[in-house]
Enzyme design. Structure first.
Site, mmCIF file in Angstrom:
data_model
loop_
_atom_site.group_PDB
_atom_site.id
_atom_site.type_symbol
_atom_site.label_atom_id
_atom_site.label_comp_id
_atom_site.label_asym_id
_atom_site.label_seq_id
_atom_site.Cartn_x
_atom_site.Cartn_y
_atom_site.Cartn_z
ATOM 1 N N MET A 139 0.867 -1.164 0.000
ATOM 2 C CA MET A 139 0.000 0.000 0.000
ATOM 3 C C MET A 139 0.906 1.216 0.000
ATOM 4 S SD MET A 139 -2.791 0.777 2.844
ATOM 5 C CE MET A 139 -4.231 1.723 2.449
ATOM 6 N N CYS A 140 0.647 2.117 -0.910
ATOM 7 C CA CYS A 140 1.522 3.277 -0.980
ATOM 8 C C CYS A 140 0.705 4.461 -1.410
ATOM 9 C CB CYS A 140 2.654 3.030 -1.967
ATOM 10 S SG CYS A 140 3.841 4.364 -1.980
ATOM 11 N N LEU A 141 0.367 5.289 -0.484
ATOM 12 C CA LEU A 141 -0.355 6.480 -0.898
ATOM 13 C C LEU A 141 -0.117 7.608 0.083
ATOM 14 C CD1 LEU A 141 -4.170 6.234 -0.231
ATOM 15 C CD2 LEU A 141 -2.520 4.763 0.831
#
Lengths: 562, 152
Positions: free
Chosen positions: B88-90
């Site tokens: 997850m990368c935000l």
């Protein structure tokens, strides 16, 4: 280590670290600009390929392609020519729409993951600014003229690693350094108290103490360590080490960002007009100051100066070195003095679009008369040798130690130096044992005679920044024996026919006599003698039983302090 | 290490006062850099009733690099990669948007908020994002299916 880098790579040093996501960064780090300003011919092939790669990536920075982030830093400084090149590159890239989404995603991933190789120390050593001139010797004429004028104004500079935090790091380093230079230890206590009282500002800005205390602790801790070290004189070293420790300087930079944010938020009215793109102060702090990758911009430099430098009485000078032509060939200069207080010092920055380094003027260092001992500069080595009593002998035909006469080389002096030395009188041997250089075997000494450059023993680094409290004349006399006289004694006795005088091998002699003038009868009876009733510091002579057996001459001359 | 001290402090804080729906443990007691989080699906979302395992890996350079958050339990979500990594990368988790004063509590709160309200504009799974935007009913159905399949 910096010296050995070829000129062309030195120029690319500033370019490379930014190349990741920096098409809009401005000319300095701009691959497109590279072809205009730096003639890629000078770059190694690999770097040229990098530039090409990024040009093609730049093409994907179309508004329709959402994934790529588009940093908007220093856009204003982009020359029209460069912007045109961008557009052309973009058009070219859009002309090949066959790239699939996956390929683009792959490219995006690569572009995100690519970390430029960052070269150089976080904060470099102080170097003569003529190096910048050399660095730009093959750049275009505007830079050549500007950098040629630089050393006249600023004698030295210090590189700061261009990893995106250079501006923050440069101001932070300059702040601590200015405090050290102020040579006023109460200043540190004052600053510590002031920064601690910043908690009010943090509260007003809605920043919880949980958020900032770790960073504040580290910054104040460094302040305290430097304050403690100010007495021992290695404060500069501690500062240098702290800023070259990745973790420590990260904490300090984050602290600077936090106080800047807090200050901007509590004085939003002052700074809002300077923020571009219609952002509010809160948004600006959130997007352009606090993130770890956020470079300092002028809209952030101003509040940092107002909160950190000005209240400490430190001025800020920023010198622009860019391609804008100026009439005088001079560098544009921006000076921000503190509003009210007297100036303690000035932090001078050299700004090249997208990058900051630290500059120094000659007046920034403690000025001392004994320049030949102050600098470990090749130009000054000769003087030290002079004092060491070597060069004057060249005036005597065949008498030089450096170029010994044939007769000296042949025969006992050259071949049997060991026995030579053991045959010398006792006091000299004592001297040999005392001097550190005598650790070498005697044969090494003979070798040294043949290679004059090894005779020079550089002054210890502490001497670069001797506190300016002592009188210059005193300094000459006192520092000489440490560095050179011991050496002179060594060479004198190792070299054959010349016999060392007590001045050469007795360490304390010069110091003793410099403090205690010769006591002649005329002196004793004059009012310069403290025992004379006309002396302002009149101090009657006391009878001490220990002195009773010392003769008058020795008391006056040699053994008084020995 | 200064970083470690901060991690220890954060861990103590998070134990004493954990964010809603989250339980934090250390899989290996002597390894402060790897946290395991059990997060309940927000009750007002399609993930309600699910229990998700997350791994939070802190880099050595923490807090100057962002923590790495990944779902160990499979989840049908536009912002979580649909592979064995579940990464997850935000937003604030991106390397150049990360702010050192951010804490892991805030990261977990963000993750939970993203579970409740996916961000299709910032998606790592464009297919799921499209479905979320255009065929919301199908997305809800799929997501619920995955919850009952993997997260019970």
């Amino acid at each position: 280590m910096m010296n050995r880098r070829p000129v062309a790579t030195a120029a690319s040093y500033y370019h490379l670290p930014y190349a990741t996501n920096s098409f809009a960064h401005g000319q300095y780090h701009d691959p497109a600009f590279l072809s205009v300003g730096y003639r890629p011919l000078h770059l190694p092939l690999q770097q040229q390929q990098h530039s090409a790669e990024h040009l093609s990536l730049a093409g994907f920075q179309d508004p329709g392609f959402q994934l790529l982030q588009q940093p908007s830093v220093h856009q204003h400084s982009l020359p029209v020519r460069t912007r045109l090149q961008h557009r052309r590159a973009a058009q070219e890239a859009m002309a090949h729409p066959q790239q699939s989404e996956e390929q683009l995603a792959e490219l995006q991933k690569l572009s995100n993951a690519w970390e430029p190789e960052v070269i150089g120390p976080l904060v470099g050593p102080r170097e003569p600014s003529t190096k910048i001139t050399t660095e730009y010797a093959s750049a275009d004429p505007v830079y050549q003229v500007k950098t040629a004028a630089l050393p006249q104004k600023y004698s030295h500079y210090r590189t700061v690693r261009g990893d995106g935090k250079c501006g923050w790091r440069a101001v932070g380093f300059g702040y601590f350094e200015a405090l050290i230079r102020s040579d006023d230890s109460t200043k540190f206590l004052f600053e510590e108290a002031r920064l601690r009282s910043m908690s009010n500002v943090f509260t007003a800005a809605g920043i919880d103490s949980m958020v900032y205390e770790d960073f504040a602790d580290e910054a104040l801790g460094l302040l305290r360590r430097i304050y403690d070290a100010a007495h021992t004189g290695d404060a500069t070293e501690i500062l240098f080490e702290a800023f070259n420790d990745e973790t420590v300087q990260n904490y300090i930079i984050t602290y600077l960002k936090l106080i800047t944010t807090a200050w901007m938020k509590t004085n939003a009215g002052d700074y809002a007009p300077w923020i571009e793109n219609g952002q509010t102060v809160d948004e600006y702090c959130d997007h352009s100051i606090m993130p770890i990758g956020a470079e300092i911009e002028s809209a952030g430099l101003a509040p940092l100066k107002d909160v950190l430098l000005s209240p400490a009485g430190i001025a800020l000078e920023v010198h622009y070195l860019d391609r804008s032509p100026t009439d005088a060939g001079d560098i544009q200069n921006y000076y921000f003095g503190p509003a009210s207080q007297p100036t303690v010092g000035t932090v001078r920055l050299l700004y090249r679009p997208g990058h900051y380094d630290i500059l120094y003027k000659n007046e920034d260092f403690p000025q001392q008369v004994t320049t030949y001992l102050q600098f470990a500069n090749p130009d000054h080595q000769d003087y030290v040798q002079n004092i060491a009593g070597c060069d004057f002998m060249t005036a005597i035909p065949g008498g030089s130690i450096i170029n010994p006469h044939q007769a000296w080389l042949s025969g006992s002096c050259y071949g049997n130096s060991v026995s030579d030395i053991s045959a010398t009188p006792a006091p000299i041997q004592q001297c040999v044992q005392r001097t550190p250089a005598a650790v070498h075997a005697p044969s090494v000494i003979v070798h040294q005679q043949l290679q004059p450059q090894t005779l020079y023993i550089p002054a210890p680094p502490q001497q670069l920044i001797t506190p300016p409290t002592e009188l210059p004349q005193e300094l000459v006399i006192r520092t000489l024996p440490q560095v050179s006289l011991a050496q002179a004694g060594l060479h004198g006795q190792g070299a054959g026919p010349f016999r060392a005088s007590p001045w050469q091998y007795e360490d304390g002699l010069m110091q003793a006599t410099s403090r205690m003038p010769l006591q002649t009868t005329i002196f004793r009876n004059s009012h310069f003698n403290t025992a004379h009733f006309n002396n302002p510091d009149f101090q009657p002579e006391e009878w001490k039983p220990d002195d009773d057996y010392v003769t008058t001459t020795s008391k006056g001359f040699r053994h008084r302090n020995g | 290490m200064a970083g470690n001290k901060r991690i220890m402090k954060e861990f103590a804080d998070i134990q004493a006062n954990s964010p809603p729906g989250c339980t934090i443990t250390l899989p290996k007691e002597d390894d402060l850099l790897n946290w395991e989080v059990t997060m309940d699906g927000p009750s007002d979302s399609v993930y309600a009733g699910g229990r998700f395992k997350l791994a939070v890996a802190l880099p050595k350079e923490y807090p100057f690099k962002p923590p790495n958050v990944s779902f160990k339990t499979k989840i049908y979500h536009p912002n979580v990669s649909n592979d064995e990594r579940g990464s997850m990368c935000l937003g604030m988790l991106r390397a150049d948007e990360w702010k050192p004063p951010n804490k892991i509590v805030e990261v977990l709160k963000l993750v939970r908020a993203v579970l409740a309200a996916p961000q299709p504009e910032d998606a790592v799974e464009p297919g799921i994002a499209n479905e979320y935007k255009n065929e919301r009913r199908a997305f809800d159905k799929n997501a619920k299916e995955w919850v009952s399949k993997y997260a019970k």
